[in-house]
Structure formats: structure tokens, C-alpha cells
Write an enzyme that holds these catalytic residues in place. Structure first.
Site, PDB file in Angstrom:
ATOM      1  N   SER A   1       0.918  -1.261   0.035  1.00 49.39           N
ATOM      2  CA  SER A   1      -0.019   0.029   0.009  1.00 49.39           C
ATOM      3  C   SER A   1       0.943   1.332  -0.100  1.00 49.39           C
ATOM      4  CB  SER A   1      -1.104  -0.130   1.237  1.00 49.39           C
ATOM      5  OG  SER A   1      -1.844   1.173   1.044  1.00 49.39           O
TER       6      SER A   1
ATOM      7  N   ASP B   1      -5.581   1.943  -4.177  1.00 49.05           N
ATOM      8  CA  ASP B   1      -6.851   1.621  -3.474  1.00 49.05           C
ATOM      9  C   ASP B   1      -7.180   2.910  -2.519  1.00 49.05           C
ATOM     10  OD1 ASP B   1      -4.975   1.046  -1.291  1.00 49.05           O
ATOM     11  OD2 ASP B   1      -5.808  -0.727  -0.770  1.00 49.05           O
TER      12      ASP B   1
END
Length: 569
Positions: free
Chosen positions: A149, A313
Site C-alpha cells: 500500500s 486503493d
């Protein structure tokens, strides 16, 4: 045996293991004599938690490398095969732009192939939400995405997904963890060559058809494409930065299809770069990540700036305030604006269902919840982590009890539509640009709308403090902080009574037990302590509601200072 002794023993075992390659052994020899470093690398196995693996890359059992990834994949394969009902299991794998991500993805595919698991692998970097969508559209048994991430460059990770496209829920994750623990040696990790896997039809490469299907599905979530294509999209100026990650192509394609033609890309951050060389951290939650984007926005007089993290995301947005200055919206502010826009547009079209629901997490602001309820839409809370929102979505999809309208968390994760079960920065980028363009057609900015929402619902302000505490000492310090607050809760904060202590470790409100403490104060403010499940951090969340911005800011600062004085003490 002490942890230091265990670590030294494991260190020597790796040096003597014939299955460990020479380059890895050379890296280990370079730390010989550094007992602290050896202990940190080997005192435990890198934990496969409910969010999968995440850690610093390097040699060692407590590092992410080909061996720990291979072991995790073999354990996942064993679990899949043990739970296969009827058809042989299948898998989809995607990866982001981080160093070693392509290698970890291919190696995982070859381990799965050796176990007879047909694996679909994207040819190059793809966004995490596209992986979630692909698992669902291909009706696969599971999925893997290689990403860490928005973590710093030295990190990478490995997230596992279920057949519904949602990250593994705790019950399944615990079974996978047990299966991984049964893989006691690297000689138990099976592996085919790429050529063998392709010849046997066990490695299938995904290409443009898969991309087009996902892009069209995201565009299908648009609520005002006709307005944007009527000319509004040509006038509305967007600056976009993918922060060296996977968002570059999908965000640009989606914006173009909806009708945004005046899009400016931050050239220095356009190309994939595992070192994220232009930022301290590729995190759209931080203003520093938008430095170059703001500079470009000032040059082109952009109406909005959007940024996505490496696996796309999470989405962050920057808008102009009433002084013409670019300000970074918090995840709570962006979420509230999108909740309001989605529900308003659905209501205007007569498409707002009677059983609609907005789902958020327990550390997310109540502002979006208040907005949702004002439209007659139900609100549900979940534990922190989008997998819990995804789990609720799947449940409602099966029962029909609720119609999912929007899900979000304060950490810049949003989703509308039911095509995926993870947060999607691509659909969020489209949605917030569309909302801003729509309001501009009415003579308003997003900032104007935010102030209107404050006027109607109260000024909600939130804050977050994180403390990174690495290594074994850090683990113990975080545990000590939680024990102290749990066993000796404060009676008041700055003279404001603590009315309720919510210890989610007890499994409150029908939620699974989790090590989270939330303190509700008499003036309506709250704060929450939560160790991160994926990083060596403890996070402290703060929230206040005031009648004016100045009042809310003062209350937030006072609450933050009082709580952190004890946390840091």
C-alpha cells in the site's frame, strides 16, 4: 531459550541451508556480529495476519523475501486444496510498482501451479481493486495482490482474498495461518518453472480484455456522465498524480471515458518507481505527497487535485478554499462529500432505495453517518479494515436485506457499486471529480459544499497521531500502552468526563473481538487507540463536533495534546 538465542539459531540454519541462494547468504554474512539486527530479522516468522503479510524486504524469517512468500503461498495452496468443493481451485494474482513485486507475484503463481491451482496473472502492475474485481468476474477461488500500500519503499506485502473478492475474513485467515505454520521447511514448497506452468495451462496471463471489463464497470458507477460530456468536463481542470504507482493508466482511462478531457498528470510522478523517489512516503493522506501536484495545479489553475497510492486503493483530494489556497481534504471530509453527492443524486433521480445502507468503520467520522441518515439511509459500523465492509456487502448481497450504496473509512478508502469488495481509488477519483464538476455547474466549489454541510450538520473535525515503534522493543511498548489505558482508563480529559469506554476486545455490537479502545466524552467528542494490524504502529484517532470551525479546532487540539501526553509519557 531466549528470543536472541532462537534468532541466532535460525540465522545459522539459513546460512547452512542448501536451498537458500548464495546472494541471500551473502546478505546474511554482512550482518554477522550485529546481534540486534540478527535478532530483529530472525526472532519470529513474519506474521501472516488477517491482512496477510507485510514487512521490510530482506533476508530472514521476519522479512519479506522469496522464501517467506513461497512458504505463505504453499500454505495458502494447501488450504485451498483442502477446501476445494467440486471444481479445482483457481487464483488471480496482481502486483503493484514496488521493488520485487513482479518477482514475488510470478513466484507465487509458480508455487500455486505446482500444486495444481490454475492461476491468472496480470502481465504488469495492476490496481488492488482490479484484483478484487477480477476474482469475482473470473469466479476464482481466491486472489493475491503483492503490495504494501502506502508504506515506505523498503516494505512490501502480500494480501490474500476470498472467492467474493474480499480480503480474507479472520476465520478464514486463521485457517490459512495454521496451514502456513504446517509448512516447516522450504523443501516443502513446490514450484514449477514458468515454461512448465504455461504448457500445462496452469499459468494464464491476463491482458487488455480484463482491463477493459474493469474500466467499463467503474465508468458504469458514474452519476452525471451526460453532464460531464456536455462540455463541463472540458472546462473543469484536474491535476492527477499516481505517486509512481498503479493508478496512472486506469484513472486516466476512466476520467477520459466519463468526459474529463482537461487532465494534467504530474510528469515527475507518472512512471512506476519502487523507490518513490520524489516523496518521503507515497501516501495521499499526507500533504507532502502533493507538493509537486500543487505546484502544477497553481500553474494550470486546477479545480481539483487527486492522488492515488501505489496500489490505487486509496485516493486523496486537494481543493481550493475560499482564499484560493489548495487544501488537502481529510479522508472523512472526502467521504462525507461523496456520501452527500451519491445520495443526493440518487434521490433526485428517484433511485434512492428504501433499504439503502452506508457502511463505515468505528474510527470514521460521524459526519457521513449524519448525512446518510438525513436522506433516510441506514448506517452500519464495522471494525477498521475494508474487508469488514466487504464482508457486510457480501452478506447483504445474499440476503437482500440492504442495498449497498457507499462504503468508506477515514484512511482514504472508498467504494460505490458492488463490483468489488475492496476500496477503489479509481472509482473514488472519478466520483469526487464528477461531484466537483457538478457543483461547479451550480456555481459552487467542493469547499463551499463542505461548509454548507458543516452549517447543516455541525463542524466535525478529526485528527490522527501515529507512533512507529519498530522491532521487538516496539511490540512490547505498544502492548504496554494498550494495557495501561485498558487497566487504568481516564476519568476525564481536560475536565470533560469520560462517559463510556468501549473495549472492542470484548466483541462489542456484534463485532469480532479486536484490540481497540474507544473513549466517549460528555461533550460528544471521542478518541480511540488502535495498534495497526499491518505496520509497527499504534494509531490514536480523535474526533470533535463544534458549532464553529474555531471552536472545533480548539477542542481538537486540546483533546489531542491531553491524550498524547499520556501516550508518549
Amino acid at each position: 531459550m531466549s528470543q536472541n538465542e532462537v534468532a541466532i539459531q535460525r540465522y545459522k540454519a539459513w546460512l547452512n541451508d542448501p536451498l537458500i541462494d548464495e546472494a541471500t547468504k551473502e546478505e546474511l554474512r554482512s550482518i554477522a556480529g550485529d546481534e540486534k539486527e540478527i535478532t530483529d530479522r530472525f526472532y519470529r516468522d513474519l506474521e501472516f495476519g488477517t491482512g496477510g503479510l507485510r514487512g521490510v524486504m530482506g533476508a530472514g524469517t521476519n522479512r519479506l523475501n522469496a522464501y517467506t512468500v513461497g512458504k505463505a503461498t504453499q500454505g495458502l495452496a494447501n488450504w485451498l486444496l483442502g477446501h476445494a468443493a467440486g471444481d479445482a481451485p483457481s487464483m488471480v494474482i496482481a502486483h503493484d510498482s514496488r521493488n520485487n513485486s513482479p518477482e514475488f507475484a510470478l513466484d507465487s503463481a509458480l508455487v500455486l501451479a505446482a500444486n495444481g491451482v490454475k492461476t491468472y496473472l496480470f502481465k504488469s502492475l495492476r490496481a488492488t481493486p482490479q484484483l478484487s474485481y477480477a476474482v469475482r468476474s473470473l469466479k476464482a477461488s481466491s486472489g493475491i495482490v503483492i503490495t504494501a500500500s502506502h508504506n515506505p519503499p523498503e516494505y512490501n506485502g502480500y494480501k490474500a482474498y476470498g472467492a467474493d473478492g474480499c480480503q480474507l475474513i479472520p476465520e478464514d485467515a486463521e485457517q490459512v495461518i495454521a496451514s502456513i505454520q504446517q509448512v516447516t521447511g522450504f523443501d516443502q514448497v513446490k514450484r514449477l518453472s514458468r515454461e512448465e506452468a504455461e504448457e500445462q495451462g496452469l499459468l494464464v496471463w491476463l491482458g487488455e480484455d480484463a482491463d477493459e471489463s474493469y474500466i467499463n464497470t467503474v465508468v458504469g458507477q458514474s452519476l452525471n456522465a451526460e453532464l460531464i460530456r456536455s462540455g463541463v468536463g472540458e472546462q473543469f481542470s484536474v491535476v492527477f498524480t499516481p505517486l509512481h504507482g498503479t493508478g496512472n493508466m486506469p484513472v486516466r482511462k476512466v476520467l477520459a471515458k466519463v468526459g474529463f478531457s482537461n487532465v494534467h498528470i504530474v510528469a515527475e510522478q507518472e512512471q512506476p518507481d519502487g523507490y518513490f523517489s520524489t516523496v518521503k512516503s507515497p501516501n495521499p493522506e499526507e500533504r507532502e505527497a502533493f507538493t509537486l501536484a500543487i505546484k502544477l495545479a497553481q500553474q494550470v489553475n486546477a479545480d481539483i487535485i487527486i492522488g492515488t497510492d501505489p496500489d490505487a486503493d486509496r485516493m486523496g483530494a486537494v481543493v481550493k478554499n475560499n482564499n484560493g489556497e489548495y487544501v488537502v481534504l481529510t479522508g472523512n471530509q472526502s467521504g462525507a462529500l461523496m456520501v452527500n453527492y451519491v445520495l443526493d443524486q440518487l434521490k433526485e433521480r428517484g433511485q434512492l432505495p428504501d433499504n439503502g445502507v452506508v457502511i463505515k468503520t468505528i474510527v470514521t467520522s460521524e459526519m457521513g453517518a449524519d448525512i446518510a441518515r438525513s436522506y433516510g439511509v441506514a448506517v452500519e459500523n464495522t471494525l477498521t479494515g475494508f474487508k469488514y465492509i466487504g464482508e457486510k456487502m457480501t452478506s447483504y448481497e445474499k440476503t437482500g436485506e440492504r442495498s449497498f450504496l457507499f462504503g468508506y473509512e477515514e484512511s482514504y478508502g472508498y467504494l460505490t457499486g458492488t463490483y468489488a469488495r475492496d476500496k477503489d481509488a479509481i472509482v473514488a477519483a472519478m466520483l469526487i471529480c464528477e461531484a466537483a464538476a457538478y457543483y461547479r455547474s451550480l456555481g459552487k466549489t467542493l469547499y463551499d459544499v463542505l461548509l454548507e454541510l458543516y452549517e447543516k450538520h455541525g463542524v466535525y473535525l478529526e485528527g490522527l497521531e501515529s507512533r512507529t515503534l519498530k522491532g521487538l522493543d516496539g511490540v512490547q511498548k505498544i502492548a504496554g500502552i494498550m494495557d495501561s489505558w485498558r487497566n487504568q482508563p481516564p476519568v476525564d480529559i481536560n475536565g470533560v468526563k469520560v462517559e463510556q469506554v468501549l473495549d472492542y476486545k470484548l466483541g462489542l455490537d456484534g463485532l469480532r473481538p479486536e484490540n481497540v479502545l474507544k473513549y466517549m466524552l460528555a461533550d460528544g467528542s471521542w478518541f480511540c487507540l488502535r495498534p495497526s494490524g499491518t505496520e509497527p504502529k499504534i494509531k490514536v484517532y480523535f474526533a470533535v463536533r463544534g458549532e464553529s470551525t474555531s471552536q472545533a479546532e480548539a477542542a481538537l487540539n486540546a483533546l489531542r495534546q491531553a491524550v498524547m501526553a499520556r501516550v508518549d509519557g
